[in-house]
Design a protein around this motif. Sequence first.
Motif, short mmCIF file in Angstrom:
data_model
loop_
_atom_site.label_atom_id
_atom_site.label_comp_id
_atom_site.label_asym_id
_atom_site.label_seq_id
_atom_site.Cartn_x
_atom_site.Cartn_y
_atom_site.Cartn_z
N ARG A 1 0.84 -1.19 0.00
CA ARG A 1 0.00 0.00 0.00
C ARG A 1 0.87 1.24 0.00
O ARG A 1 1.77 1.35 0.83
CB ARG A 1 -0.87 0.00 1.26
N GLU B 1 -10.86 7.30 2.03
CA GLU B 1 -11.64 6.10 1.73
C GLU B 1 -12.94 6.08 2.54
O GLU B 1 -14.00 5.67 2.04
CB GLU B 1 -10.84 4.84 2.02
N THR C 1 -15.41 8.51 0.99
CA THR C 1 -15.94 7.94 -0.25
C THR C 1 -17.05 6.93 0.02
O THR C 1 -18.12 6.95 -0.62
CB THR C 1 -14.82 7.28 -1.06
N GLU C 2 -16.83 6.04 0.97
CA GLU C 2 -17.80 4.98 1.25
C GLU C 2 -19.04 5.53 1.95
O GLU C 2 -20.17 5.09 1.66
CB GLU C 2 -17.16 3.88 2.10
N ALA D 1 -9.43 -9.62 -3.87
CA ALA D 1 -10.24 -8.43 -3.68
C ALA D 1 -11.38 -8.72 -2.71
O ALA D 1 -12.02 -9.77 -2.77
CB ALA D 1 -10.80 -7.97 -5.02
N ASP E 1 -15.00 -7.48 -1.51
CA ASP E 1 -16.09 -6.63 -1.99
C ASP E 1 -17.25 -6.58 -1.01
O ASP E 1 -18.28 -5.97 -1.30
CB ASP E 1 -16.58 -7.09 -3.36
N GLY F 1 -12.36 -5.07 5.97
CA GLY F 1 -12.05 -5.44 4.59
C GLY F 1 -10.59 -5.34 4.23
O GLY F 1 -10.22 -5.67 3.10
N VAL G 1 -8.42 -2.40 4.56
CA VAL G 1 -8.07 -1.16 3.86
C VAL G 1 -6.59 -0.87 3.97
O VAL G 1 -6.02 -0.22 3.09
CB VAL G 1 -8.90 0.02 4.43
N GLY H 1 -7.12 -3.44 0.50
CA GLY H 1 -8.46 -4.00 0.50
C GLY H 1 -9.50 -2.89 0.45
O GLY H 1 -9.26 -1.81 -0.09
N LYS H 2 -10.65 -3.15 1.03
CA LYS H 2 -11.79 -2.23 0.94
C LYS H 2 -12.23 -1.82 2.34
O LYS H 2 -12.31 -2.66 3.24
CB LYS H 2 -12.94 -2.91 0.20
N LEU H 3 -12.53 -0.55 2.50
CA LEU H 3 -13.13 -0.08 3.74
C LEU H 3 -14.64 -0.31 3.63
O LEU H 3 -15.29 0.25 2.75
CB LEU H 3 -12.82 1.40 3.96
N LEU H 4 -15.16 -1.15 4.51
CA LEU H 4 -16.55 -1.60 4.37
C LEU H 4 -17.51 -0.73 5.18
O LEU H 4 -17.30 -0.48 6.37
CB LEU H 4 -16.67 -3.05 4.83
#
Length: 422
Positions: free
Chosen positions: A126, A164, A167-168, A388, A390, A405, A407, A411-414
């Motif tokens: 990252r 992030e 955004t979410e 990934a 999701d 997730g 981040v 990864g993804k911030l859920l």
Amino acid sequence: MTQGAGQGPAMRTDTLRDFRVPVTEPALYAVATSTGLPGEPPVYGEYPAYYEDATPNVPPQPGYPPQAPAHRPAAPQPPAQQPPYPDTRIHGHPAAEPAQATPQGREDEDPEGYTPTYRDLPVIGRGALGGPGDTVQVQYVPQEQAAGPGPLYVVGDVHGYLDELVTELHAQGLIDAERRWSAGNARLWFLGDFTDRGPDGIGVIDLVMRLSAEAAAAGGYCKALMGNHELLLIGAKRFGDTPVVSGAGTATFQAAWLLNGGQRTDMERLQDVHLQWMSRLDAAVLEEGHLLLHSDTTAYLDYGDSIEDVNDTIHELLNRGDADITWDLFRKFTKRFAFRDEGTGPAAVRELLDTYGGSRVVHGHSPIPYLLGEVGTEDGDESRGPEAVDGPHVYAEGLAIAMDGGVTMAGKLLVVQLPLSD
């Protein structure tokens, strides 16, 4: 390299056979005494940049289980008028706190639990996202209130990734383009771990504090749970390099904070209002049949037989201003993976649900790629990164929902609405 204060997230290096719970507690560590930057003195005392294994096979030190408060007042009382973090620090446990037997099946009955003097799930693959943003002032804009409770949302570990998060939240319609609450009577819960590893942990806290006021004005709410990184930051600020009793001998909050992604810019911007807010966060809550926790551990059972008892006990222990007691809280809530094993995991979740209520546990703390074994496989394959992410991960016979997730590891911030549609 190890991620240290003021650095951006580090590239992935050694993963300690990738964060499986060790068979024995780590050994006592010798620490370095500089920031690691040539010619630059330490900023907050002497910050160890890393640990080195010095004396293997050190036997575990005796624990000091906390005691629950003798009684609970009918209503919360305002704190006494005194400095929030007294200069007089008690480093030993009073004789009035004898060791207590640990119920069979609890994670503390042997020294196999995670010891947070190792780097805890470091950032991998990252790049830094830039410096921290400006501090957001706590204020709100009243909105028209809707009747009844609104939809329920939960947010996984943020770890300083403010952009992030924005955004979410915007994608879910919870905030507008000006980062103001726009969800009316919706209910939003953060599962903890706001700081460390990412570039703007204080900015994240400021945003959550402001949204809490704005949501309340609109008839909803925005609330948060205490994560192990909140305990770590509180300890680093209160106790610094004061030695604490660890299963591996001695440690310090300051060193553990740096080793686990502590950011110098966060410490520079940390104010009393942030510390007071973090120290008052609850550890557990029940929402519409969902038992919300930060950590995937059964350590909550050590602090009470009801959610109210757990929260009251943890608040009381933090208010003692004792370094060793605070370290013990941090150590226990840094444990992970109690629900992952196919044989014992569902039973561990059921024990929590039977005690505190609910039909599912929803937690953060352990990144989903680690729960899935996609990073740090037992065969030592370090060549592949996480797949990934999701969405949340449902496991332990459908009784647990993981919300981290990953981040910090690309990864993804859920941000997810409950109940899930599965």
